[in-house]
Scaffold this active site. Structure first.
Site, mmCIF file in Angstrom:
data_model
loop_
_atom_site.group_PDB
_atom_site.id
_atom_site.type_symbol
_atom_site.label_atom_id
_atom_site.label_comp_id
_atom_site.label_asym_id
_atom_site.label_seq_id
_atom_site.Cartn_x
_atom_site.Cartn_y
_atom_site.Cartn_z
ATOM 1 C CG HIS A 198 11.630 -3.283 22.374
ATOM 2 N ND1 HIS A 198 11.063 -4.510 22.622
ATOM 3 C CD2 HIS A 198 12.953 -3.430 22.522
ATOM 4 C CE1 HIS A 198 12.025 -5.360 22.886
ATOM 5 N NE2 HIS A 198 13.183 -4.746 22.832
ATOM 6 C CD GLU A 438 18.283 -11.503 25.038
ATOM 7 O OE1 GLU A 438 17.850 -10.422 25.445
ATOM 8 O OE2 GLU A 438 18.511 -11.721 23.835
ATOM 9 C CG ASP A 462 14.238 -10.195 26.479
ATOM 10 O OD1 ASP A 462 12.995 -10.144 26.521
ATOM 11 O OD2 ASP A 462 14.914 -9.685 25.573
ATOM 12 C CB CYS A 509 23.674 -4.473 27.101
ATOM 13 S SG CYS A 509 22.986 -5.990 26.437
HETATM 14 C C1 PEP Z 1 17.684 -7.159 27.121
HETATM 15 O O1 PEP Z 1 16.866 -8.060 26.923
HETATM 16 O O2 PEP Z 1 18.049 -6.821 28.263
HETATM 17 C C2 PEP Z 1 18.290 -6.435 25.991
HETATM 18 C C3 PEP Z 1 19.293 -5.616 26.169
HETATM 19 O O3 PEP Z 1 17.745 -6.631 24.765
HETATM 20 P P1 PEP Z 1 16.356 -5.984 24.281
HETATM 21 O O4 PEP Z 1 15.929 -5.001 25.340
HETATM 22 O O5 PEP Z 1 16.612 -5.350 22.971
HETATM 23 O O6 PEP Z 1 15.469 -7.173 24.197
HETATM 24 MG MG MG Z 2 16.575 -8.832 24.958
#
Ligand code: PEP
Ligand code: MG
Length: 588
Positions: A198, A438, A462, A509
């Site tokens: 993140h 995910e 994920d 996404c």
């Molecule tokens: C993902 O897991 O691809 C996602 C968009 O969520 P995050 O990156 O916030 O876990």
């Molecule tokens: Mg995610």
């Protein structure tokens, strides 16, 4: 490219890492260290001396906090600044101080051990309280605890960050990244961390070049060294030569030119050469990004990571505070849609639980944590509903792995709607509910899960980690984290087919959507909606405008039939070459 190789071939001052956020920056390094506190449990011989040390440490902590409180009042809202005032009050709590002093006398252990133990008890009580306010305060207590312990150990509290420098650190939490960006950090270099950690995602959102997972940057770079960060290729040059500086200055010049030409695409549609329109939406992590969303002409916000609000505020916002944030955002982008994702807490995101989970990514994360903390979940749902009066908000649930989780969430949403009706509060009666796909179990059950919701969005960050069993933030295995693994591609194709069979809209996404090499493949698989970091939208649009949908479909079929990552990558690269499509990486 030739010059690039010449300059780098034998360069001894080059450190290699993972290109985590694009961009090039030349600046001085700032070594950011966060020493882990080691608590000394040892016996003491002189009780009076220990008690005096405690008095001194408390006085010093109080002085520091009063100073921070004064600055905070100047820089931020009164409500947020009050956190520090509350911390000062804890230092004066007579019950706490008496307990600590009594235990120093009776147990004759180091004050730092007793302080840590006593304050941790408070923290634990607060964490398990059902009062949101109390739970919010538990995080603040951690801060104060560390401050007193540090002062007992007579260690310096390094809280000042110099402006306009490149931050070099062992690792960075998402909170560090945001905090440091506020001090105008020009770039980030870390020893640990992967592309989809993140902290890396936030660097991209903030448009700050970053190279992560270098293993040893903190060993080779000293405070104040001049360094170059190349966030396109994942290189860091320490104390560069004049030739290297000139080379990179030229690159920065070219980059500015490229950005200008991309800006010209702003009002052009994201359509393939044979007329297939692709919706490009934006992922929003931090509120500051909304201007980029508007500038880069996205079709809306495809993912609003609300857990970042907690990061930014440093506390869990209440119902009305959340409602204001959501309403503001939905109004600013109206009539375009805003997909609000429920708090995805856990994994590598900030610490919420007061205990260490052995496998946080497989633990109480996302929807699991929300269903365990229904008070927090309901507060968010009520805030989303109250903010939904523009009718352009959608609500999305993270980390779904079973039908039961969806059913339970829908029941809670229904309860909230009934409450609001009784309170005569207006909301969008048709608020659309979606889920993230995910987790592999959800991917396999796409058709069945789709039956319960209005839309789906694939979170590849994920999905890849769970499918290949590779930690998304661990640089030791980052070369195994492969978005072009045939298993990933087949899974994506399965999800898209099943969603279409269930007649439910599907988008993606994860970070994969922002990889220009992946775009023809994603379009070829049948995805017509991609949500990506706002800064990367123009790059994606340029690729889409230069590919044919029909050819992309053939490409996807070939990739699905492949057995290895190498085969897939080779096919994608060949596609770009045969069709004379330039990727950003080739230009810069
Ligand atoms: C993902 O897991 O691809 C996602 C968009 O969520 P995050 O990156 O916030 O876990
Ligand atoms: Mg995610």
């Amino acid at each position: 490219m030739k010059k690039f190789n010449q300059i780098f071939k034998d360069a001894e001052n080059k450190i290699t890492g993972i290109a985590a956020a694009p961009g090039i920056v030349i600046a001085h390094a700032y070594l950011f260290t966060k020493e882990k506190l080691v608590i000394n449990e040892g016996e003491i011989t002189n009780v009076d001396e220990a008690k005096q040390n405690l008095v001194d440490a408390l006085a010093k902590s109080k002085k520091e906090l009063n100073k921070i409180f004064a600055i905070a009042k100047e820089k931020m809202e009164e409500k947020r600044a009050a956190i520090f005032e509350a911390q000062v009050m804890i230092l004066d709590d007579p019950v706490l101080l008496k307990n600590i002093n009594d235990r120093i006398e009776s147990e004759k252990k180091q004050p730092e051990f007793i302080v840590n133990d006593e304050i941790s008890k408070y923290q634990s009580l607060m964490m398990h309280s059902y009062e949101t306010y109390m739970m919010e305060r538990a995080g603040d207590i951690e801060d104060i605890k560390n401050r007193i312990v540090r002062n007992l150990q007579k260690k310096r509290w390094e809280s000042k960050i110099k402006n306009d420098m490149i931050v070099v650190s062992d690792s960075l939490t998402p909170a560090d990244t945001i905090l440091l960006s506020r001090s105008n950090a020009k770039g980030f270099v870390t020893d640990h961390g992967g592309l989809t950690s993140h902290a890396a995602i936030i660097s991209r959102s903030l448009n700050i070049p970053a190279v992560v997972g270098t293993h040893n940057a903190t060993k080779h770079i000293t405070d104040g060294d001049m360094i170059i960060v190349d966030g396109f290729h994942g290189y860091v040059l320490v104390n560069p030569t004049t030739e290297q500086i000139d080379f990179f200055k030229e690159k920065i010049g070219k980059l500015v030119e490229l950005q200008k030409s991309l800006a010209e695409l702003k009002d052009q549609p994201a359509k393939t050469t044979d007329g297939k329109e692709i919706n490009l939406l934006a992922n929003v992590d931090v509120t500051g990004e909304i201007d980029l969303v508007i500038t880069n002409d996205s079709k809306g916000i495809g993912l609003y990571r609300t857990e970042q609000i907690i990061e930014e505020l440093g506390e869990l916002p209440g119902e009305d505070e959340q409602m204001n944030i959501y309403l503001n955002l939905s109004t600013r982008i109206y009539p375009k849609p805003l997909v609000i994702r429920a708090f995805d807490i856990g994994g590598d995101k900030f610490k919420f639980l007061d205990f260490d989970e052995p496998n946080p990514f497989l633990g109480l994360r996302g929807i699991r944590l929300l269903l365990e903390n229904q008070k927090m979940f309901k507060t968010q749902i009520r805030a989303v509903l109250k903010a939904s009066k523009n009718n352009n908000i959608l609500f999305m649930l993270p980390m779904i792995s079973t039908v039961r989780e969806i059913k339970r969430s829908l029941e809670i949403i229904h309860e909230c709607k009934i409450e609001l009706k009784e309170e005569k509060i207006n909301f969008d009666k048709n608020l659309k509910i979606g889920i993230m796909i995910e987790v592999p179990s959800a991917a396999l059950l796409t058709f069945e899960l789709a039956g319960f919701v209005d839309f789906l969005s694939i979170g590849t960050n994920d999905l890849i980690q769970y499918l290949i069993a590779v930690d998304r933030g661990n640089d030791l295995v980052s070369d195994l984290y492969q978005e072009f693994h045939p298993a990933v591609i087949r899974t994506l194709s399965h999800i898209v087919k099943e969603a279409k069979k269930a007649k439910k809209p599907i988008s993606i996404c994860g970070e994969m959507a922002a990889d220009t090499l992946a775009i023809p493949l994603l379009v070829g698989i049948g995805l017509t909606s991609l949500s990506l970091a706002p800064a990367t939208i123009p790059y994606a649009k340029r690729i889409i405008r230069s590919i044919s949908f029909e050819k992309s479909k053939l490409l996807a079929e070939e990739c699905i039939a492949s057995a290895t990552v190498e085969e897939v990558t080779e096919k994608l690269e060949k596609f770009f070459k045969d069709n004379s499509i330039k990727r950003t990486r080739n230009i810069i």
